[in-house]
Structures are given as structure tokens and as C-alpha cells.
Design a protein around this motif. Structure first.
Motif, short mmCIF file in Angstrom:
data_model
loop_
_atom_site.label_atom_id
_atom_site.label_comp_id
_atom_site.label_asym_id
_atom_site.label_seq_id
_atom_site.Cartn_x
_atom_site.Cartn_y
_atom_site.Cartn_z
N ILE A 183 0.55 -1.20 0.10
CA ILE A 183 -0.11 -0.11 0.08
C ILE A 183 0.98 1.32 -0.02
CG2 ILE A 183 -1.72 -1.22 1.42
CD1 ILE A 183 -1.02 0.81 3.71
N THR A 184 0.39 2.47 -0.44
CA THR A 184 0.79 3.54 -0.42
C THR A 184 -0.25 4.79 0.36
OG1 THR A 184 0.14 4.16 -2.43
CG2 THR A 184 2.50 3.39 -2.39
N ALA A 185 0.38 5.40 0.97
CA ALA A 185 -0.33 6.52 1.58
C ALA A 185 0.47 7.76 1.73
CB ALA A 185 -0.74 6.38 3.26
N PRO A 186 -0.18 8.75 0.65
CA PRO A 186 0.63 10.17 0.58
C PRO A 186 0.56 11.05 1.93
CG PRO A 186 -0.85 9.57 -1.07
CD PRO A 186 -1.15 8.63 -0.08
N ALA A 187 1.91 11.70 1.74
CA ALA A 187 1.72 12.73 3.05
C ALA A 187 0.86 13.88 2.83
CB ALA A 187 3.30 13.17 3.22
N GLY A 188 0.31 14.49 3.64
CA GLY A 188 -0.68 15.82 3.48
C GLY A 188 -1.81 15.11 2.79
N ALA A 189 -2.29 14.04 3.20
CA ALA A 189 -3.58 13.44 2.74
C ALA A 189 -4.11 12.54 3.86
CB ALA A 189 -3.32 12.76 1.44
N VAL A 190 -5.39 12.09 3.67
CA VAL A 190 -6.08 11.24 4.56
C VAL A 190 -6.24 9.79 3.59
CG1 VAL A 190 -8.16 10.39 5.94
CG2 VAL A 190 -7.25 12.87 6.00
#
Length: 273
Positions: free
Chosen positions: A34-41
Motif C-alpha cells: 500500500i501507499t499513503a501520501p503525506a498531506g492526505a487522508v
């Protein structure tokens, strides 16, 4: 809500690769990327038993994966000491950690421990961070009450305030709206968006698909311990995806710029005779 930023391999944030975890002879998380960007939910979705809570606990280091890597802002997390990890990551779990005899303010103050030297007393900066964390979560109104007197929703807000006091770079929330009334649910989710706007990487397991559609920039759908879909909510939360994963018919409409999922009848889950 349109995705604020599509994931790119050069962006900061969270990444897991081939994460695998087995417990009691059962595969709970099976090769998750998985990936989860910084500055995002980023919302992690899926039916009960899909592996959402386990995934968050693996990222936080509460559990240890048998295989795979977990990195935040390009740094492998499993090589960090417990103190370094606590400075970088905060986990808000569903279950209440017993804190008999402590007030809410004292519980939130525990979030400052990773940032303090072993023998130093709390500084004025620490006190200011604690008070701001209480205020932002709405826990300031019951800050002097003992933990044993709190309702489920108040406990959730106290836990979130303690996590904010850690000043993490990566905030992990497992069902942050659990036990909360509608107003408190929406306030908590709006707070997660504000924190992401401040630059945090926010990853939250949610059950409510419409909360994810409204508040998340990025969604990851798990089923049976594997990723079945990931991307912007409007692209992922389709009637086909809802039918396949949750076994419920659905129609997706747009309201005020957000996708809204209208559920139909569930499939018959009774065993065949």
C-alpha cells in the motif's frame, strides 16, 4: 472529493511492500503493498476480518510482520527504536487502554514522554502542546475527569488527544468514529483532514464508506488480507466494488461534490441447505 495528490514514487508518505503476517496458523495479511501520501487522508476499508486493524498495528510496530518492509518518508520503520518510533508514529486504537486513577489531562501528557529526557520535568512547551491537543479534540471540557468516568466517545477523544500530543509525522487511527455521536464523528474526521493539511500522513481504518468518500483523499480496500482496490474514492468506491467486497448492491450518486453510496439489499449470508 477529488484526490489532493496522486501517489508518485518520489513523494513522501507511507509505503508497505509485500507485508505478510500469520497468527494462529492463519494468514491475516497476505503480501500487502500500500501507499499513503503525506498531506492526505488515506482510508483503509473492508469488511470485518479483512485485516484493517492488523495492518495498522503492523505499521505501528505493535505487531511484527514475518515478511515485507514498512517505510515512512523513505525510512524503514522496523529498524527504529521504540522511542524513535513513538516520536514518528501515533496509533489510536479502538480498544481503551486502562488508565485507572489518571485524569484525561494526565493521559494526554503521556504523549509527551517520547520527546522528553528521562529525568526532565514537563516544560511549558509540553504543557502548551497538551492543552492544544485537548482543545483540538474537544477533550478539554472533561480534561480533569478520571478515565473511569468517561463514556466510550469521550475515551475516543482522549485517545486521539494523547496521539496528537506525540506530534507524530504518521497518524494511524483504527475506527476513530467508534462510539461517537454524529456531530463528534464529523468533527473528528474534519480534524483528520486539518492534520493532513498540516503535512501529516494520516491513515485511518473506517467502516463507513460514505465517511471515506467524503473525507479521504485516497482509499485502500482490503478483503481477506489482500488489497483489492486502491485510489481516489470516486474511482474505487464503485457499485461493482461494493457488491464484490461487501456483498451489498449499491448506487453511487454525487452530492455537493462528493460521491454518496446508497445501499440496496445485502446478499443472503445464510448457509445453503
Amino acid at each position: 472529493m477529488p484526490s489532493r495528490a496522486r501517489w508518485d514514487r518520489h513523494m513522501s508518505g507511507l509505503r508497505t511492500d509485500r507485508l505478510r503476517y500469520t497468527a494462529g496458523g492463519r494468514m491475516i495479511v497476505d503480501g500487502i503493498d500500500i501507499t499513503a501520501p503525506a498531506g492526505a487522508v488515506t482510508a483503509v476499508l473492508g469488511p470485518n476480518g479483512a485485516g484493517k486493524s492488523t495492518l495498522l498495528r503492523l505499521i505501528a510496530g505493535v505487531l511484527t510482520a514475518q515478511e515485507g518492509t514498512i517505510a515512512h518518508d523513505g525510512r524503514e520503520l522496523r529498524g527504529l527504536s521504540r522511542r524513535e518510533r513513538a516520536r514518528r508514529i501515533a496509533l489510536v486504537e479502538q480498544e481503551w487502554t486502562e488508565a485507572d486513577g489518571l485524569t484525561v489531562r494526565e493521559i494526554v501528557e503521556l504523549g509527551r514522554i517520547p520527546h522528553q529526557s528521562w529525568l526532565a520535568a514537563a516544560s511549558s512547551d509540553d504543557e502548551g502542546i497538551v492543552e492544544e491537543s485537548l482543545r483540538r479534540t474537544g477533550a478539554d471540557v472533561f480534561a480533569d475527569r478520571e478515565a473511569s468516568t468517561l463514556s466510550g466517545g469521550e475515551r475516543q477523544r482522549a485517545n486521539l488527544a494523547r496521539a496528537l500530543a506525540q506530534q507524530p509525522q504518521l497518524l494511524l487511527c483504527d475506527e476513530p468514529t467508534n462510539h461517537l455521536d454524529v456531530h463528534a464523528q464529523l468533527s473528528s474526521l474534519r480534524l483528520l483532514r486539518e492534520l493532513a493539511a498540516d503535512g501529516l500522513t494520516v491513515v485511518s481504518a473506517l467502516h463507513d464508506l460514505n465517511h471515506a468518500a467524503r473525507f479521504a483523499d485516497h482509499v485502500v480496500v482490503l478483503d481477506g488480507g489482500v488489497v483489492c482496490a486502491a485510489g481516489p474514492p470516486a474511482e474505487v468506491l464503485t457499485p461493482e466494488c461494493v457488491q464484490r467486497v461487501w456483498r451489498v448492491s449499491a448506487e453511487v450518486v454525487e452530492h455537493a461534490g462528493h460521491p454518496v453510496i446508497v445501499f440496496g439489499e445485502p446478499e443472503d449470508l445464510s448457509p445453503e441447505v
